[in-house]
Design an enzyme around this catalytic site. Sequence first.
Site, PDB file in Angstrom:
ATOM      1  N   TYR A 169      -0.108  10.738  -8.818  1.00  0.00           N
ATOM      2  CA  TYR A 169       0.434  12.065  -8.528  1.00  0.00           C
ATOM      3  C   TYR A 169       1.775  12.327  -9.225  1.00  0.00           C
ATOM      4  O   TYR A 169       2.438  13.318  -8.909  1.00  0.00           O
ATOM      5  CB  TYR A 169       0.615  12.232  -7.015  1.00  0.00           C
ATOM      6  CG  TYR A 169      -0.664  12.112  -6.219  1.00  0.00           C
ATOM      7  CD1 TYR A 169      -1.459  13.230  -5.972  1.00  0.00           C
ATOM      8  CD2 TYR A 169      -1.087  10.885  -5.715  1.00  0.00           C
ATOM      9  CE1 TYR A 169      -2.632  13.126  -5.232  1.00  0.00           C
ATOM     10  CE2 TYR A 169      -2.267  10.774  -4.977  1.00  0.00           C
ATOM     11  CZ  TYR A 169      -3.030  11.896  -4.747  1.00  0.00           C
ATOM     12  OH  TYR A 169      -4.189  11.795  -4.020  1.00  0.00           O
ATOM     13  N   LYS A 225      12.302   6.482 -13.262  1.00  0.00           N
ATOM     14  CA  LYS A 225      11.451   6.525 -12.067  1.00  0.00           C
ATOM     15  C   LYS A 225      11.617   5.249 -11.238  1.00  0.00           C
ATOM     16  O   LYS A 225      11.816   5.301 -10.019  1.00  0.00           O
ATOM     17  CB  LYS A 225       9.980   6.695 -12.472  1.00  0.00           C
ATOM     18  CG  LYS A 225       9.062   6.671 -11.261  1.00  0.00           C
ATOM     19  CD  LYS A 225       7.591   6.574 -11.600  1.00  0.00           C
ATOM     20  CE  LYS A 225       6.806   6.235 -10.342  1.00  0.00           C
ATOM     21  NZ  LYS A 225       5.391   5.993 -10.577  1.00  0.00           N
ATOM     22  N   ASP A 275       0.867  -1.171   0.000  1.00  0.00           N
ATOM     23  CA  ASP A 275       0.000   0.000   0.000  1.00  0.00           C
ATOM     24  C   ASP A 275       0.908   1.227   0.000  1.00  0.00           C
ATOM     25  O   ASP A 275       1.970   1.210   0.630  1.00  0.00           O
ATOM     26  CB  ASP A 275      -0.921   0.003   1.224  1.00  0.00           C
ATOM     27  CG  ASP A 275      -2.100   0.958   1.039  1.00  0.00           C
ATOM     28  OD1 ASP A 275      -2.648   1.024  -0.070  1.00  0.00           O
ATOM     29  OD2 ASP A 275      -2.466   1.650   2.000  1.00  0.00           O
ATOM     30  N   THR A 276       0.495   2.247  -0.725  1.00  0.00           N
ATOM     31  CA  THR A 276       1.332   3.438  -0.885  1.00  0.00           C
ATOM     32  C   THR A 276       0.562   4.694  -0.527  1.00  0.00           C
ATOM     33  O   THR A 276      -0.639   4.780  -0.788  1.00  0.00           O
ATOM     34  CB  THR A 276       1.818   3.547  -2.357  1.00  0.00           C
ATOM     35  OG1 THR A 276       2.674   2.451  -2.630  1.00  0.00           O
ATOM     36  CG2 THR A 276       2.573   4.845  -2.616  1.00  0.00           C
ATOM     37  N   PHE A 292       1.607   7.711 -13.500  1.00  0.00           N
ATOM     38  CA  PHE A 292       0.202   7.687 -13.101  1.00  0.00           C
ATOM     39  C   PHE A 292       0.055   8.445 -11.783  1.00  0.00           C
ATOM     40  O   PHE A 292       1.026   8.933 -11.215  1.00  0.00           O
ATOM     41  CB  PHE A 292      -0.287   6.231 -12.962  1.00  0.00           C
ATOM     42  CG  PHE A 292       0.318   5.511 -11.786  1.00  0.00           C
ATOM     43  CD1 PHE A 292       1.607   5.016 -11.853  1.00  0.00           C
ATOM     44  CD2 PHE A 292      -0.390   5.337 -10.603  1.00  0.00           C
ATOM     45  CE1 PHE A 292       2.182   4.358 -10.765  1.00  0.00           C
ATOM     46  CE2 PHE A 292       0.160   4.680  -9.517  1.00  0.00           C
ATOM     47  CZ  PHE A 292       1.459   4.187  -9.600  1.00  0.00           C
TER      48      PHE A 292
HETATM   49  P1  IMP Z   1      -1.466   1.929  -4.221  1.00  0.00           P
HETATM   50  O1  IMP Z   1      -1.506   1.531  -2.786  1.00  0.00           O
HETATM   51  O2  IMP Z   1      -0.199   1.498  -4.905  1.00  0.00           O
HETATM   52  O3  IMP Z   1      -2.698   1.538  -4.964  1.00  0.00           O
HETATM   53  O4  IMP Z   1      -1.393   3.515  -4.251  1.00  0.00           O
HETATM   54  C1  IMP Z   1      -2.407   4.325  -3.693  1.00  0.00           C
HETATM   55  C2  IMP Z   1      -2.463   5.634  -4.456  1.00  0.00           C
HETATM   56  O5  IMP Z   1      -1.225   6.360  -4.253  1.00  0.00           O
HETATM   57  C3  IMP Z   1      -2.598   5.492  -5.960  1.00  0.00           C
HETATM   58  O6  IMP Z   1      -3.941   5.399  -6.331  1.00  0.00           O
HETATM   59  C4  IMP Z   1      -1.964   6.785  -6.446  1.00  0.00           C
HETATM   60  O7  IMP Z   1      -2.877   7.838  -6.347  1.00  0.00           O
HETATM   61  C5  IMP Z   1      -0.864   7.013  -5.451  1.00  0.00           C
HETATM   62  N1  IMP Z   1       0.402   6.431  -5.930  1.00  0.00           N
HETATM   63  C6  IMP Z   1       0.972   5.254  -5.550  1.00  0.00           C
HETATM   64  N2  IMP Z   1       2.123   5.049  -6.178  1.00  0.00           N
HETATM   65  C7  IMP Z   1       2.298   6.120  -6.991  1.00  0.00           C
HETATM   66  C8  IMP Z   1       3.330   6.482  -7.903  1.00  0.00           C
HETATM   67  O8  IMP Z   1       4.328   5.771  -8.119  1.00  0.00           O
HETATM   68  N3  IMP Z   1       3.153   7.643  -8.538  1.00  0.00           N
HETATM   69  C9  IMP Z   1       2.086   8.469  -8.341  1.00  0.00           C
HETATM   70  N4  IMP Z   1       1.100   8.167  -7.521  1.00  0.00           N
HETATM   71  C10 IMP Z   1       1.203   7.005  -6.830  1.00  0.00           C
END
Ligand code: IMP
Length: 199
Positions: A157, A178, A70-71, A155
């Site tokens: 941000y 990246k 999760d990010t 993608f």
């Molecule tokens: P996820 O947990 O990887 O699905 O990330 C959650 C949200 O964080 C995504 O829907 C994006 O809005 C943002 N996000 C995660 N990784 C990136 C990245 O590498 N670049 C830009 N936005 C990111």
Amino acid sequence: MQEKLVFATNNAHKIAEVRAILGDRRQILSLEEIGCREDIPETADTIEGNALQKARWVSRRFNCDCFADDTGLEVDALGGEPGVMSARYACVNGRGDGHDASANSSLLLERMEGVENRKARFRTAIALITDGKETIVEGIVNGSIATAPKGVDGFGYDPLFIPDGHSLTFAQMTAEEKNAISHRRRATEALLEVLKDNI
Ligand code: IMP
């Protein structure tokens, strides 16, 4: 024999990135490949909590070793927001529908209008469950929020995030540039360190 390890995602880009790093040392399977078509709950209030929630759910349901990520984008001047809400930032603030990257970015820019301290970081947490043992690793890339979107690649941000030591946003970089410095790359490398003894 290669042991199977499930990556609790159907994001082809993430699967490819992790396969490239792990090589053929461990067979990585996506949710689709193990026949998981359900929505996995993601209701924790931290990125670590969400990663663990997803990994536990898949590992129990499919009786397998598994990891989940999760990010969040954490902006200092906004007290760490959007953080765990990054994917649905606009939506939880009454704008846009579900996961709307362009509405998310517009809202972030609006909240950062006239703000001098533009420090931010992308943080990825990965929760790994092997033989019932839980481990959490993280990867961070520090940077700052641009005053206007720049670039068309990537993608989320990416058009707003300038990593420290660079003058381009993530969206102005090639995928290779990246991926070499990204939060996910760093978290995946930390995961590899943990897995190293088992592969
Ligand atoms: P996820 O947990 O990887 O699905 O990330 C959650 C949200 O964080 C995504 O829907 C994006 O809005 C943002 N996000 C995660 N990784 C990136 C990245 O590498 N670049 C830009 N936005 C990111």
